[in-house]
Design an enzyme around this catalytic site. Sequence first.
Site, PDB file in Angstrom:
ATOM      1  N   HIS A 108       0.855  -1.196   0.000  1.00  0.00           N
ATOM      2  CA  HIS A 108       0.000   0.000   0.000  1.00  0.00           C
ATOM      3  C   HIS A 108       0.883   1.235   0.000  1.00  0.00           C
ATOM      4  O   HIS A 108       1.854   1.311   0.749  1.00  0.00           O
ATOM      5  CB  HIS A 108      -0.904   0.035   1.242  1.00  0.00           C
ATOM      6  CG  HIS A 108      -1.747   1.269   1.289  1.00  0.00           C
ATOM      7  ND1 HIS A 108      -2.908   1.396   0.571  1.00  0.00           N
ATOM      8  CD2 HIS A 108      -1.570   2.450   1.938  1.00  0.00           C
ATOM      9  CE1 HIS A 108      -3.419   2.599   0.783  1.00  0.00           C
ATOM     10  NE2 HIS A 108      -2.629   3.257   1.608  1.00  0.00           N
TER      11      HIS A 108
ATOM     12  N   ASP B 250     -15.523   2.044   7.093  1.00  0.00           N
ATOM     13  CA  ASP B 250     -14.538   3.089   6.815  1.00  0.00           C
ATOM     14  C   ASP B 250     -15.160   4.201   5.972  1.00  0.00           C
ATOM     15  O   ASP B 250     -14.909   5.380   6.221  1.00  0.00           O
ATOM     16  CB  ASP B 250     -13.310   2.511   6.111  1.00  0.00           C
ATOM     17  CG  ASP B 250     -12.388   3.620   5.625  1.00  0.00           C
ATOM     18  OD1 ASP B 250     -11.952   4.411   6.476  1.00  0.00           O
ATOM     19  OD2 ASP B 250     -12.151   3.725   4.416  1.00  0.00           O
TER      20      ASP B 250
ATOM     21  N   ARG C   8     -15.696  12.104   9.234  1.00  0.00           N
ATOM     22  CA  ARG C   8     -14.451  12.844   9.531  1.00  0.00           C
ATOM     23  C   ARG C   8     -14.312  14.038   8.595  1.00  0.00           C
ATOM     24  O   ARG C   8     -13.850  15.107   9.005  1.00  0.00           O
ATOM     25  CB  ARG C   8     -13.246  11.908   9.380  1.00  0.00           C
ATOM     26  CG  ARG C   8     -13.137  10.877  10.480  1.00  0.00           C
ATOM     27  CD  ARG C   8     -12.231   9.735  10.066  1.00  0.00           C
ATOM     28  NE  ARG C   8     -10.891  10.185   9.743  1.00  0.00           N
ATOM     29  CZ  ARG C   8     -10.047   9.517   8.940  1.00  0.00           C
ATOM     30  NH1 ARG C   8     -10.407   8.362   8.397  1.00  0.00           N
ATOM     31  NH2 ARG C   8      -8.854   9.993   8.698  1.00  0.00           N
TER      32      ARG C   8
ATOM     33  N   SER D 107      -8.224   3.582   9.055  1.00  0.00           N
ATOM     34  CA  SER D 107      -8.912   3.640   7.768  1.00  0.00           C
ATOM     35  C   SER D 107      -8.142   2.841   6.717  1.00  0.00           C
ATOM     36  O   SER D 107      -8.699   1.982   6.024  1.00  0.00           O
ATOM     37  CB  SER D 107      -9.038   5.114   7.369  1.00  0.00           C
ATOM     38  OG  SER D 107      -9.398   5.258   6.033  1.00  0.00           O
TER      39      SER D 107
ATOM     40  N   LYS E   8      -8.947  -1.616   5.265  1.00  0.00           N
ATOM     41  CA  LYS E   8      -9.103  -2.098   3.888  1.00  0.00           C
ATOM     42  C   LYS E   8      -8.033  -3.141   3.563  1.00  0.00           C
ATOM     43  O   LYS E   8      -8.300  -4.112   2.854  1.00  0.00           O
ATOM     44  CB  LYS E   8      -9.038  -0.908   2.922  1.00  0.00           C
ATOM     45  CG  LYS E   8     -10.294  -0.025   3.040  1.00  0.00           C
ATOM     46  CD  LYS E   8     -10.177   1.311   2.354  1.00  0.00           C
ATOM     47  CE  LYS E   8      -9.373   2.311   3.127  1.00  0.00           C
ATOM     48  NZ  LYS E   8      -9.486   3.709   2.753  1.00  0.00           N
TER      49      LYS E   8
HETATM   50  N1  URA Z   1      -6.372   7.283   3.055  1.00  0.00           N
HETATM   51  C1  URA Z   1      -7.354   6.512   3.596  1.00  0.00           C
HETATM   52  O1  URA Z   1      -7.689   5.468   3.060  1.00  0.00           O
HETATM   53  N2  URA Z   1      -7.935   6.936   4.743  1.00  0.00           N
HETATM   54  C2  URA Z   1      -7.592   8.071   5.377  1.00  0.00           C
HETATM   55  O2  URA Z   1      -8.136   8.373   6.408  1.00  0.00           O
HETATM   56  C3  URA Z   1      -6.577   8.865   4.789  1.00  0.00           C
HETATM   57  C4  URA Z   1      -5.982   8.438   3.641  1.00  0.00           C
END
Ligand code: URA
Length: 403
Positions: A40, A119, A126, A141, A145
């Site tokens: 990632h 999320d 947020r 967050s 994933k």
């Molecule tokens: N990328 C994400 O997937 N979530 C966040 O909160 C910030 C960046």
Amino acid sequence: MAIWFSGMSDHETAVLTQVMARSGDMIDLSEISGKTVDKHSTGGVGDKTTLIACPIVAACGGKIAKMSGRGLGHTGGTVDKLASIPGYRTELSREEFFHTVETCGISLIGQSGNLAPADKKLYALRDVTATVDSIPLIASSIMSKKLAAGASAILLDVKTGSGAFMKTQEDAIRLAQTMVAIGEEAGRRTVALITDMDVPLGCGIGNSIEVAESAAVLRGEGPADLREVSLALAANMLYLIGKGTEAECRSLAEHAIEDGSALATLCRMVRAQGGDARVLTGERAFSAAPFVREVRATEDGFLTRMDAEAIGEVSVVLGAGRETKESVIDPAAGILLHKKYGERVQAGESLATLCTSREEVLAEAERRYQAAVEIGAAAPAPRPLIFARVEKDRIERFGGEGK
Ligand code: URA
């Protein structure tokens, strides 16, 4: 809001993340033979390392079953880059996805299914409560994933600098430590590299431009900074799945470029997903953008600033990225950088070529590119490409002043 003010312990963050991960589909990759590893990136400009590091890892025996995102704003997305390959299918059925991983060692597709829906809801909250920039909330967050995507090991590339979400090295390290702790508590081997995003990575920005540059690196050509970061990521992915020490994994990764096996692996996957792999071997060129313009140096000197975020925004103006989720991408649009940070330039020399299908945006793009770079009298101090490596309970710093 309470989390934004007070933070959370690593354990609290890990528990929140696991609950978010389980709020939707949890992909089960256990029927894939061998060890799966995911990667990632927190996002960057010219960051095409997935297209280089993942085929290297697959060529060395790792299994990559990876879902990637679309680009938004100044950062590009791997799926948009792949979609620029003629014929390439970024959407596969579950059976096709697993079959491609088994036969090619790798499949790169767009996000499908219902991964971590909690999320999406929390992020929307947020966004409207100005609580996006909380390290435990960002970490949970991202990692929710990744946990739902199922790989047994996770390599994180946390970018820092003007074009990155984390503007300072210290924040990038804190985010990396939090994400590594979450991954490890969930039973996934996790390592993070903190890499530079003060200037764009490599010399190409834009979708087909980045695919072509990635293939060049796999052919043993291409820019040195992109090759170096990609090799470091690949070596750490191999390390995570037990292919040897860090030094041994680095040699394996270099060898997979030298013997052509990483390029052959990428070509095999592209063909398996319906794409024309000749654009990777150099037998066929991508369609070129119809309108180009050179951005020329206004004076002699050294390139002392290249604002990655501003240059990423120029690529969006040219059509290579999305301003909103609905924007349509121009696969041929983008920027070819001829001069990078620290290089000597002469007045009148081309700094970059802007490419687009919309002639009317060229003047604005050129004005913005000039504003994103600075030419000074003295060469600036070199910046390291990799600032730190974060493993469970261990941080190695590789020097560099940074911010
Ligand atoms: N990328 C994400 O997937 N979530 C966040 O909160 C910030 C960046």
